[in-house]
Design a protein around this motif. Structure first.
Motif, PDB file in Angstrom:
ATOM      1  N   ASN A  19      11.198   5.490  -4.832  1.00 26.86           N
ATOM      2  CA  ASN A  19       9.902   6.465  -5.027  1.00 26.86           C
ATOM      3  C   ASN A  19      10.430   7.294  -6.254  1.00 26.86           C
ATOM      4  OD1 ASN A  19       8.436   5.306  -2.811  1.00 26.86           O
ATOM      5  ND2 ASN A  19       9.460   6.874  -1.513  1.00 26.86           N
ATOM      6  N   SER A  23       4.641  -9.329  -3.031  1.00 24.63           N
ATOM      7  CA  SER A  23       5.802  -8.799  -2.979  1.00 24.63           C
ATOM      8  C   SER A  23       6.762  -9.315  -3.787  1.00 24.63           C
ATOM      9  CB  SER A  23       6.452  -9.082  -1.458  1.00 24.63           C
ATOM     10  OG  SER A  23       7.664  -9.136  -1.573  1.00 24.63           O
ATOM     11  N   THR A  24       7.526  -8.583  -4.592  1.00 19.69           N
ATOM     12  CA  THR A  24       8.671  -8.913  -5.679  1.00 19.69           C
ATOM     13  C   THR A  24       9.770  -9.846  -4.876  1.00 19.69           C
ATOM     14  OG1 THR A  24       9.933  -6.771  -5.348  1.00 19.69           O
ATOM     15  CG2 THR A  24       8.512  -7.012  -7.271  1.00 19.69           C
ATOM     16  N   GLU A  40       4.917   0.942   0.711  1.00 23.19           N
ATOM     17  CA  GLU A  40       3.849   1.629   0.082  1.00 23.19           C
ATOM     18  C   GLU A  40       4.181   1.437  -1.414  1.00 23.19           C
ATOM     19  OE1 GLU A  40       0.920   2.517   1.153  1.00 23.19           O
ATOM     20  OE2 GLU A  40       1.417   2.169   3.181  1.00 23.19           O
ATOM     21  N   LYS A  54      13.234  10.281   3.065  1.00 24.52           N
ATOM     22  CA  LYS A  54      13.428   8.807   2.411  1.00 24.52           C
ATOM     23  C   LYS A  54      12.771   8.612   1.100  1.00 24.52           C
ATOM     24  CE  LYS A  54      12.549   4.256   4.408  1.00 24.52           C
ATOM     25  NZ  LYS A  54      12.437   3.493   5.804  1.00 24.52           N
ATOM     26  N   ARG A  91       6.999  -5.307   1.297  1.00 31.15           N
ATOM     27  CA  ARG A  91       7.364  -5.388   2.749  1.00 31.15           C
ATOM     28  C   ARG A  91       8.791  -4.680   2.899  1.00 31.15           C
ATOM     29  NH1 ARG A  91       9.644 -10.100   3.557  1.00 31.15           N
ATOM     30  NH2 ARG A  91       9.442 -11.073   1.305  1.00 31.15           N
ATOM     31  N   GLY A  92       8.795  -3.777   4.163  1.00 35.62           N
ATOM     32  CA  GLY A  92      10.036  -3.404   4.650  1.00 35.62           C
ATOM     33  C   GLY A  92      10.516  -4.417   5.732  1.00 35.62           C
ATOM     34  N   ARG A  93      11.351  -3.734   6.531  1.00 38.27           N
ATOM     35  CA  ARG A  93      11.984  -4.698   7.600  1.00 38.27           C
ATOM     36  C   ARG A  93      10.980  -5.027   8.806  1.00 38.27           C
ATOM     37  NH1 ARG A  93      17.022  -2.041   9.265  1.00 38.27           N
ATOM     38  NH2 ARG A  93      15.725  -0.131   9.068  1.00 38.27           N
ATOM     39  N   LYS A 102       8.215  12.334   6.066  1.00 36.33           N
ATOM     40  CA  LYS A 102       9.487  11.446   6.120  1.00 36.33           C
ATOM     41  C   LYS A 102       9.832  10.943   4.600  1.00 36.33           C
ATOM     42  CE  LYS A 102       7.916   7.642   8.577  1.00 36.33           C
ATOM     43  NZ  LYS A 102       7.850   6.903   9.619  1.00 36.33           N
ATOM     44  N   ARG A 120       7.207  -4.399   8.648  1.00 39.65           N
ATOM     45  CA  ARG A 120       6.751  -3.273   8.011  1.00 39.65           C
ATOM     46  C   ARG A 120       6.125  -3.211   6.762  1.00 39.65           C
ATOM     47  NH1 ARG A 120      10.831  -0.276  11.754  1.00 39.65           N
ATOM     48  NH2 ARG A 120      12.084  -1.048  10.360  1.00 39.65           N
ATOM     49  N   GLN A 168       2.843  -3.199  -5.823  1.00 41.70           N
ATOM     50  CA  GLN A 168       2.759  -4.341  -4.983  1.00 41.70           C
ATOM     51  C   GLN A 168       1.615  -4.189  -3.822  1.00 41.70           C
ATOM     52  OE1 GLN A 168       7.276  -5.647  -3.821  1.00 41.70           O
ATOM     53  NE2 GLN A 168       6.954  -3.547  -3.354  1.00 41.70           N
TER      54      GLN A 168
HETATM   55  P1  BTX Z   1      12.165   0.106   6.281  1.00 38.47           P
HETATM   56  O1  BTX Z   1      11.457  -1.039   7.383  1.00 38.47           O
HETATM   57  O2  BTX Z   1      13.350   0.518   6.591  1.00 38.47           O
HETATM   58  O3  BTX Z   1      10.932   1.001   6.039  1.00 38.47           O
HETATM   59  C1  BTX Z   1       9.438   0.914   5.980  1.00 38.47           C
HETATM   60  C2  BTX Z   1       9.023   2.163   6.547  1.00 38.47           C
HETATM   61  O4  BTX Z   1       9.145   3.337   5.804  1.00 38.47           O
HETATM   62  C3  BTX Z   1       7.396   2.098   6.841  1.00 38.47           C
HETATM   63  O5  BTX Z   1       7.231   1.655   8.153  1.00 38.47           O
HETATM   64  C4  BTX Z   1       7.054   3.415   6.937  1.00 38.47           C
HETATM   65  O6  BTX Z   1       7.302   4.291   7.773  1.00 38.47           O
HETATM   66  C5  BTX Z   1       7.805   4.064   5.627  1.00 38.47           C
HETATM   67  N1  BTX Z   1       7.612   3.882   4.199  1.00 38.47           N
HETATM   68  C6  BTX Z   1       6.553   2.914   3.743  1.00 38.47           C
HETATM   69  N2  BTX Z   1       6.590   3.022   2.575  1.00 38.47           N
HETATM   70  C7  BTX Z   1       7.382   3.991   2.167  1.00 38.47           C
HETATM   71  C8  BTX Z   1       7.601   4.486   0.686  1.00 38.47           C
HETATM   72  N3  BTX Z   1       7.289   4.171  -0.408  1.00 38.47           N
HETATM   73  N4  BTX Z   1       8.713   5.467   0.768  1.00 38.47           N
HETATM   74  C9  BTX Z   1       9.344   5.903   1.899  1.00 38.47           C
HETATM   75  N5  BTX Z   1       8.837   5.480   3.108  1.00 38.47           N
HETATM   76  C10 BTX Z   1       8.056   4.687   3.203  1.00 38.47           C
HETATM   77  C11 BTX Z   1      12.794  -0.483   4.048  1.00 38.47           C
HETATM   78  O7  BTX Z   1      12.073  -1.032   5.090  1.00 38.47           O
HETATM   79  C12 BTX Z   1      12.915  -1.410   2.964  1.00 38.47           C
HETATM   80  C13 BTX Z   1      11.636  -1.441   1.743  1.00 38.47           C
HETATM   81  C14 BTX Z   1      12.055  -2.330   0.598  1.00 38.47           C
HETATM   82  C15 BTX Z   1      10.947  -2.386  -0.383  1.00 38.47           C
HETATM   83  C16 BTX Z   1      11.027  -3.216  -1.355  1.00 38.47           C
HETATM   84  S1  BTX Z   1      10.157  -2.822  -2.779  1.00 38.47           S
HETATM   85  C17 BTX Z   1      10.619  -4.271  -3.576  1.00 38.47           C
HETATM   86  C18 BTX Z   1      11.079  -5.384  -2.514  1.00 38.47           C
HETATM   87  N6  BTX Z   1       9.706  -6.108  -2.536  1.00 38.47           N
HETATM   88  C19 BTX Z   1       9.495  -6.012  -1.109  1.00 38.47           C
HETATM   89  O8  BTX Z   1       8.281  -6.483  -0.765  1.00 38.47           O
HETATM   90  N7  BTX Z   1      10.077  -4.959  -0.380  1.00 38.47           N
HETATM   91  C20 BTX Z   1      11.140  -4.628  -1.267  1.00 38.47           C
END
Ligand code: BTX
Length: 325
Positions: free
Chosen positions: A210, A90-91, A126, A185, A118-120, A225, A123, A114
């Motif tokens: 994306n 994860s960056t 992708e 999204k 990680r999301g929040r 979504k 989660r 990656q």
């Molecule tokens: P979030 O928790 O609001 O959103 C995560 C949810 O979004 C997932 O459970 C899934 O339903 C959906 N999801 C997963 N991958 C994708 C995608 N590529 N496009 C659209 N929807 C998706 C949002 O969290 C915050 C994401 C931050 C990601 C960046 S990438 C660089 C950095 N490194 C890292 O590990 N996270 C951040």
């Protein structure tokens, strides 16, 4: 030095420049020039080498290499220092490690893929290879911890502006961290922070955008979504140019934030949001609230008129009644 070789080749793109001239201009031997050319070729640069004519840059690879991003970058802080990976967990995790070791503000960690994006709330995000913009920015704002949530909103405005100005698409922000285009999204933001007492030591802003993903790059369960700029525009975009644009927008807003606080960014956020004026449901870790989203506070909290009265949220999951979430 490799970057300097590339710079000259880029300047003469499509025409040959001799090894002799390169070595004289850079003050290195012709063997050293050749070694840098070899490295660049291994990185995916298509450079033709001919015995008497020299070298000719024909094609640059579609990677987010620091050398590519920095060429023509107008910022003075954001993205001046870039750490690139072809593959990383994860960056955000790497950026936090670098920040712990004192890495300077504006440093960006960027990856083609990656494996543990990680999301929040744990989660998954992708992050397939070579198609998205997966990056984390290290910031060291001199603010109290309660000002930190507004940096997520600042990042959201920067992304939405970059998408709008670069692609001409109307990008809207769903509080606090999703960027939606046509209700789907296209970007998520994960802000993480370390504080010492009540003062922020560093903030890592993780942005997952994306860019060139195709429908089949998304797992089936999120296809309804999630979307990408490529799907929306029906054409591949230049990730390098978009990242440069994003750095520029981010730096302008961050300078504004440092000089005038959150207030001017709050106004921009309000103009680009899709949450206010909507019936929303907010899931916090302990409860679920429904009501009308009416405003955001001076520090980025969401104000919702619920049956139990006015509530301000700083975290939680917001579902809009009119959109899929
Ligand atoms: P979030 O928790 O609001 O959103 C995560 C949810 O979004 C997932 O459970 C899934 O339903 C959906 N999801 C997963 N991958 C994708 C995608 N590529 N496009 C659209 N929807 C998706 C949002 O969290 C915050 C994401 C931050 C990601 C960046 S990438 C660089 C950095 N490194 C890292 O590990 N996270 C951040």
């Amino acid at each position: 030095m490799k970057e300097a070789v590339l710079e000259i080749l880029r300047h003469h793109r499509g025409t040959f420049i001799s090894g002799q001239e390169l070595s004289e201009r850079l003050g290195i031997t012709r063997t050293a020039v050749w070694k840098h050319i070899k490295t660049l070729q291994q990185e995916g640069y298509r450079i033709e080498a001919q015995p008497r004519r020299g070298y000719c840059l024909q094609e640059v690879p579609d990677f987010l290499y620091p050398e590519e991003l920095r060429a023509g970058l107008s910022t003075s802080c954001i993205g001046r220092n870039i750490v690139h990976y072809h593959e990383v967990g994860s960056t955000n995790t790497v950026a936090k490690q670098l920040a712990e070791r004192g890495e300077r503000e504006g440093t960006v960690v960027i990856a083609e893929k990656q494996t543990e994006g990680r999301g929040r709330l744990g989660r998954r995000w992708e992050s397939p290879y070579g198609k998205g913009i997966w990056l984390s920015i290290i910031l060291r704002p001199r603010v109290a911890t309660d000002a930190a949530p507004s940096i997520t909103l600042l990042a959201a405005v920067a992304v939405a502006k970059a998408i709008k100005n670069f692609c001409g698409l109307e990008a809207l922000i769903k509080w606090p961290n999703d960027i939606l285009v046509r209700g789907k999204k296209v970007c998520g933001i994960l802000t993480e922070m370390k504080a010492d007492m009540d003062v922020v030591e560093y903030v890592v802003v993780g942005i997952g955008l994306n860019a060139n993903l195709e429908v089949q790059d998304f797992p089936e369960e999120i296809r309804d979504k999630a979307t990408s700029l490529r799907i929306l525009l029906n054409k591949k975009i230049s990730r390098v140019n978009l990242v440069r644009k994003l750095f520029g927008e981010f730096e302008s807003l961050y300078n504004l934030f440092r000089e005038h606080g959150f207030s001017p960014i709050r106004s921009m956020w309000k103009e680009m949001n899709t949450t206010l004026g909507q019936q929303v449901q907010v899931n916090t870790l302990t409860s679920v609230y429904s009501g009308l989203a009416v405003d955001i506070t001076e520090d980025g909290g969401l104000v919702v008129e619920t049956k139990e009265g006015t509530k301000v949220f700083y975290g939680g999951e917001v579902s809009l009644r009119k959109h899929l979430n």
